[in-house]
Design an enzyme around this catalytic site. Structure first.
Site, PDB file in Angstrom:
ATOM      1  N   GLU A  35       0.869  -1.171   0.000  1.00  0.00           N
ATOM      2  CA  GLU A  35       0.000   0.000   0.000  1.00  0.00           C
ATOM      3  C   GLU A  35       0.911   1.227   0.000  1.00  0.00           C
ATOM      4  O   GLU A  35       1.828   1.308   0.827  1.00  0.00           O
ATOM      5  CB  GLU A  35      -0.878  -0.012   1.257  1.00  0.00           C
ATOM      6  N   ARG A 261       5.454 -12.934   9.661  1.00  0.00           N
ATOM      7  CA  ARG A 261       6.104 -11.640   9.459  1.00  0.00           C
ATOM      8  C   ARG A 261       7.463 -11.642  10.118  1.00  0.00           C
ATOM      9  O   ARG A 261       7.655 -12.253  11.157  1.00  0.00           O
ATOM     10  CB  ARG A 261       5.363 -10.499  10.169  1.00  0.00           C
ATOM     11  N   LYS A 271       4.711   0.497   9.545  1.00  0.00           N
ATOM     12  CA  LYS A 271       4.749   1.792   8.864  1.00  0.00           C
ATOM     13  C   LYS A 271       4.174   2.899   9.738  1.00  0.00           C
ATOM     14  O   LYS A 271       4.652   4.024   9.723  1.00  0.00           O
ATOM     15  CB  LYS A 271       3.951   1.706   7.558  1.00  0.00           C
TER      16      LYS A 271
HETATM   17  P1  ATP Z   1       2.861  -2.416   8.111  1.00  0.00           P
HETATM   18  O1  ATP Z   1       2.234  -3.346   9.094  1.00  0.00           O
HETATM   19  O2  ATP Z   1       4.290  -2.132   8.339  1.00  0.00           O
HETATM   20  O3  ATP Z   1       2.100  -1.163   7.917  1.00  0.00           O
HETATM   21  P2  ATP Z   1       1.597  -3.641   5.896  1.00  0.00           P
HETATM   22  O4  ATP Z   1       1.443  -5.101   5.946  1.00  0.00           O
HETATM   23  O5  ATP Z   1       0.404  -2.845   6.203  1.00  0.00           O
HETATM   24  O6  ATP Z   1       2.855  -3.222   6.753  1.00  0.00           O
HETATM   25  P3  ATP Z   1       1.675  -3.529   3.053  1.00  0.00           P
HETATM   26  O7  ATP Z   1       2.069  -2.395   2.202  1.00  0.00           O
HETATM   27  O8  ATP Z   1       0.264  -3.939   3.052  1.00  0.00           O
HETATM   28  O9  ATP Z   1       2.145  -3.166   4.519  1.00  0.00           O
HETATM   29  O10 ATP Z   1       2.613  -4.781   2.795  1.00  0.00           O
HETATM   30  C1  ATP Z   1       2.944  -5.270   1.523  1.00  0.00           C
HETATM   31  C2  ATP Z   1       3.342  -6.703   1.659  1.00  0.00           C
HETATM   32  O11 ATP Z   1       4.448  -6.837   2.552  1.00  0.00           O
HETATM   33  C3  ATP Z   1       2.221  -7.537   2.236  1.00  0.00           C
HETATM   34  O12 ATP Z   1       2.098  -8.712   1.474  1.00  0.00           O
HETATM   35  C4  ATP Z   1       2.655  -7.821   3.632  1.00  0.00           C
HETATM   36  O13 ATP Z   1       2.152  -9.055   4.065  1.00  0.00           O
HETATM   37  C5  ATP Z   1       4.172  -7.821   3.519  1.00  0.00           C
HETATM   38  N1  ATP Z   1       4.772  -7.464   4.800  1.00  0.00           N
HETATM   39  C6  ATP Z   1       4.535  -6.363   5.526  1.00  0.00           C
HETATM   40  N2  ATP Z   1       5.220  -6.381   6.681  1.00  0.00           N
HETATM   41  C7  ATP Z   1       5.936  -7.530   6.688  1.00  0.00           C
HETATM   42  C8  ATP Z   1       6.848  -8.136   7.607  1.00  0.00           C
HETATM   43  N3  ATP Z   1       7.164  -7.556   8.760  1.00  0.00           N
HETATM   44  N4  ATP Z   1       7.384  -9.321   7.269  1.00  0.00           N
HETATM   45  C9  ATP Z   1       7.082  -9.904   6.097  1.00  0.00           C
HETATM   46  N5  ATP Z   1       6.237  -9.395   5.195  1.00  0.00           N
HETATM   47  C10 ATP Z   1       5.666  -8.220   5.475  1.00  0.00           C
HETATM   48 MG    MG Z   2      -1.308  -4.043   4.777  1.00  0.00          MG
END
Ligand code: ATP
Ligand code: MG
Length: 556
Positions: A35, A261, A271
């Site tokens: 995102e 994760r 984020k």
């Molecule tokens: P955050 O929790 O940091 O805001 P998010 O999951 O909301 O991260 P996205 O932009 O939706 O952020 O993530 C893009 C991809 O990265 C998704 O498929 C998500 O599952 C993966 N991802 C995000 N954080 C991690 C992590 N800590 N370890 C592995 N994969 C991750």
């Molecule tokens: Mg997300």
């Protein structure tokens, strides 16, 4: 360079092996779906390496798709930075960048299809009512009074939602699944809401926006994704992912597979929390070298190869993936060890006068940039009457076993002579301001006669050295799990010493290096010229990582 390391087998690779062997898929298609609401962090790097890495290893394709369904929080700056990060890590997406917003029209049509099948309805419950009707983990939900509207009425209302006849939040479109389901995600989830928000790509065209769960599975299907890999928190959403695809006419039905994760000790991987550090001015920006963002790691001097190796080492599984920072630092150090030219720098200078220096007698030597890589070349290491050494390479009252300089003691200057400290000069306050030393002229490239000199220190000719701003970065938090304390905010654990800026000296050869050039400063660590601030006439180096893992000892 080392030969490429083989991939580590894991359960997702096994699924793919089986799908290719059985002919379920001829080739794989994955995607990385960020995102654009912030800069990517090291957790995303894990996901990037997984999705793009699998496509590479299995001869498949990986898309980059922005999940841009929350217009208020998203920006083109973030989207740009994310593309830069993926490429910097060494990956290239298949074809054009995709956007969930490219599918807004199709998503709308599928919603109409679901309404037509009696599987979606326009609801008017307020958010509070909706919460109340949803039930809890132990209590079933109850049906909304609007659940049984006719198909015709739903179609009409949904079209009018799109047309802007209702205010924000007045109505939603919900799937008609099961308010009694033990899985709350299946209790008639909302799939559209009314939101008058400016969107980075569709501007003001849409007043209704689809929700993530609904958008994600359909986007995957439209792109022919074979394996939709996501983190474990989406496990409970999988039944919804499958339900949506089972009830509309999509070209294929991707398989969602969840993995754990990455959580990294001594930092935060969220984020939202990283944004807080930026907006509160606790760091200089998303690309502050202390940030666990890909932009931050890059600016600090981490290498894409090192980060990819880290992703390989931590593996992929469904069990907890909490990793110590030392593992990441170790991967970076190992990569730089073989790659970074070695030079000398002095970061906390102490002046040394070589009292018997004689221009006609005292000679300079040339030194190679890397002991194992003669092809890196060499440079002259000039000596002069005044040199800089490191303050902590001298001790007036040294501890037992001291091999560096002390009054009356000897030490070798790296690539040069053995010197002896004859005299210490102090200021009025008693601080050591200068050492007066003599050169043993019979020790250039050979051992001294009749005695052993064990210590070797780095140094620079004061006349030739170039001043440099040196930024000594350390971990941003003092606690392994800053966000793991119920009663304390993660910001309570900020390391007050995470950045120290000093004025030091470097060899002339490195002062003119391009931005993002990495070196080993002998005995000090790995350093990188700053991507933005290092300029001709103004050398700025960031400490990437120390030579050894000193953290465990210091903190323990
Ligand atoms: P955050 O929790 O940091 O805001 P998010 O999951 O909301 O991260 P996205 O932009 O939706 O952020 O993530 C893009 C991809 O990265 C998704 O498929 C998500 O599952 C993966 N991802 C995000 N954080 C991690 C992590 N800590 N370890 C592995 N994969 C991750
Ligand atoms: Mg997300």
């Amino acid at each position: 360079m080392n030969s490429p390391t083989p991939p580590v087998q894991h359960f997702i690779r096994t699924v793919i092996d089986n799908d290719l062997a059985s002919g379920k898929h001829g080739a794989i298609q994955t995607r990385f779906p960020p995102e654009p609401n912030g800069y990517l962090h090291v957790g995303h790097a894990k996901s990037i390496c997984l999705n793009f890495g699998l496509a590479q290893d299995f001869g498949g394709r990986c898309n980059l798709r922005f999940d841009d369904t929350n217009p208020e929080k998203e920006s083109t700056e973030y989207a740009q930075a994310i593309q830069e990060d993926v490429q910097w890590l060494g990956f290239q997406w298949a074809g054009e960048v995709r956007w969930a917003s490219d599918y807004f029209e199709k998503l709308y049509e599928y919603a109409v299809e679901l309404i037509g099948k009696g599987l979606a309805y326009v609801d008017e419950l307020t958010p509070e009512q909706m919460r109340e009707y949803r039930g809890t983990l132990t209590e079933k939900g109850k049906n909304s009074p609007y659940r049984d509207r006719s198909v015709a009425e739903n179609l009409d209302l949904f079209a009018r939602m799109r047309a802007g006849e209702f205010p924000d939040g007045a109505k939603t479109l919900r799937l008609k699944i099961d308010m009694a389901s033990p899985n709350i995600n299946l209790r008639d989830p909302v799939i559209y809401r009314i939101r008058r928000a400016h969107h980075i790509r569709t501007s003001d065209k849409w007043l209704i926006y689809p929700m993530y769960d609904y958008t994600h599975c359909i986007s995957d299907a439209l792109e022919g994704i074979t394996h939709s890999l996501c983190t474990l928190e989406f496990e409970d959403h999988r039944p919804l992912y499958d339900w949506v695809l089972d009830h509309i006419s999509v070209p294929c039905h991707p398989q969602q597979i969840e993995f754990s994760r990455l959580e990294l000790h001594y930092t935060v991987t969220s984020k939202r929390k990283l944004l807080q550090l930026v907006t509160q001015g606790l760091v200089s920006g998303w690309d502050d070298p202390r940030m666990p963002t890909i932009h931050g790691m890059r600016r600090r001097g981490y290498t894409p190869e090192g980060i990819r190796e880290f992703a390989r080492r931590i593996g992929i599984s469904k069990s907890e993936n909490v990793v110590d920072m030392a593992v990441l630092e170790g991967c970076i150090r190992e990569d730089l060890e073989a790659k970074a030219p070695r030079v000398m720098a002095v970061i906390r200078p102490l002046k040394v006068t070589l009292t018997n220096f004689e221009a006609s007698v005292t000679a300079s030597r040339s030194a190679g940039f890397h002991p194992n890589h003669p092809e890196f070349g060499e440079r002259d290491v000039p000596i002069a009457k005044e040199i800089w050494i490191e303050q902590d390479d001298f001790a007036e009252t040294p501890p037992a076993g001291w091999q560096r300089l002390t009054v009356g003691g000897e030490v070798r200057l790296r690539y040069s002579y053995v010197i002896k400290c004859d005299e210490v000069v102090k200021d009025a306050a008693g601080n050591v301001t200068e050492l007066r030393c003599s050169i043993d002229h019979d020790t250039l490239g050979k051992n001294p006669q009749g005695r052993k000199v064990k210590g070797v220190i780095h140094w620079l000719s004061a006349e030739h050295a170039v001043p440099a701003e040196i930024r000594l970065y350390d971990r941003l938090f003092t606690d392994p799990e800053p966000d793991g304390h119920k009663d304390r905010d993660f910001l309570d654990f900020i390391n007050p010493h995470s950045l120290e800026t000093v004025q030091g000296w470097v060899e002339p050869v490195v002062a003119n290096a391009a931005p993002e050039t990495r070196y080993q400063f002998e005995r000090l660590g790995y350093f990188c010229t700053d991507r933005f601030d290092h300029q001709p006439g103004k050398a700025v180096f960031n400490r990437t990582v120390t030579l050894k893992d000193s953290w465990a000892k210091e903190q323990g």
